[in-house]
Enzyme design. Structure first.
Site, mmCIF file in Angstrom:
data_model
loop_
_atom_site.group_PDB
_atom_site.id
_atom_site.type_symbol
_atom_site.label_atom_id
_atom_site.label_comp_id
_atom_site.label_asym_id
_atom_site.label_seq_id
_atom_site.Cartn_x
_atom_site.Cartn_y
_atom_site.Cartn_z
ATOM 1 N N VAL A 8 12.332 21.238 23.052
ATOM 2 C CA VAL A 8 11.780 21.729 21.797
ATOM 3 C C VAL A 8 11.978 23.237 21.790
ATOM 4 O O VAL A 8 11.943 23.886 22.834
ATOM 5 C CB VAL A 8 10.290 21.359 21.603
ATOM 6 N N SER A 9 12.182 23.787 20.596
ATOM 7 C CA SER A 9 12.528 25.205 20.490
ATOM 8 C C SER A 9 11.334 26.144 20.512
ATOM 9 O O SER A 9 11.426 27.249 21.002
ATOM 10 C CB SER A 9 13.324 25.456 19.214
ATOM 11 N N THR A 10 10.216 25.718 19.963
ATOM 12 C CA THR A 10 9.059 26.613 19.886
ATOM 13 C C THR A 10 7.844 25.971 20.531
ATOM 14 O O THR A 10 7.795 24.760 20.762
ATOM 15 C CB THR A 10 8.717 26.957 18.421
ATOM 16 N N GLN A 13 6.261 23.070 18.443
ATOM 17 C CA GLN A 13 6.885 21.754 18.366
ATOM 18 C C GLN A 13 6.411 20.879 19.525
ATOM 19 O O GLN A 13 6.117 21.362 20.620
ATOM 20 C CB GLN A 13 8.412 21.891 18.409
#
Length: 190
Positions: A8-10, A13
């Protein structure tokens, strides 16, 4: 053995959707990471790849979870193939352990190479057009011709060091040496 990789990027998320899909696909172990796809250094991906043995398959929920660019994706999958490890993307239904999956992946690779070639051509054409108009790219020079004349005059005085001249012109000694290779030999002679 199927090994899953979820990313997940952040921090906001959640990887649960990916975990559920990877578990349903039969992954025995899942490595999870919170990192941007643009980051080259992803410790969990590195750990997953190090954990895998010949005959294993790395499984991701979507292609963009493994890599940000097609080039990065192809490099990663080729690295896996070299070790006898397969790759599978659940959403795009790509599985390099099957002949059809390999074909689809290689078509992706060929399209990416084609795209890179077109970008290179356009860039080269743009640079040529700019040069034809008298424009040159790159960073502006730190030292003008006037600065170089001043530097030569100062360095003619043996009591003044290259470091002092560089400080006066507000550049590093390395910049001065790059513009005036003779300054380096003057220092050695002293």
């Amino acid at each position: 053995m199927l090994i899953g990789y979820a990313r997940v990027s952040t921090q906001d998320q959640k990887p649960e959707l990916q975990h559920d899909a990877l578990a349903a696909a039969g992954c025995e172990k899942v490595f999870t990471e919170k990192a941007s796809g643009a980051q080259r250094d992803r410790p969990e991906l590195t750990a997953a790849i190090a954990y895998m043995r010949e005959g294993d398959t790395l499984v991701v929920w979507k292609l963009d979870r493994l890599a940000r660019s097609m080039k990065q994706l192809i490099e990663t999958v080729e690295g896996l193939e070299a070790r006898g490890i397969g790759f599978r993307s659940l959403t795009e239904a790509i599985d390099t352990t099957t002949p059809g999956g390999k074909l689809v992946f290689h078509i992706f690779g060929a399209l990416a190479e084609f795209e890179r070639s077109i970008i290179r051509e356009r860039t080269r054409a743009g640079l040529d057009a700019a040069r034809a108009r008298g424009r040159t790219g790159g960073r502006p020079k730190k030292l003008s011709e006037g600065d170089l004349r001043v530097a030569r005059a100062m360095l003619a005085d043996e009591t003044i060091t290259v470091e002092e001249v560089a400080r006066q012109l507000r550049v590093s000694p390395a910049t001065l040496y790059r513009h005036m290779p003779a300054a380096r030999s003057q220092v050695r002679e002293r």
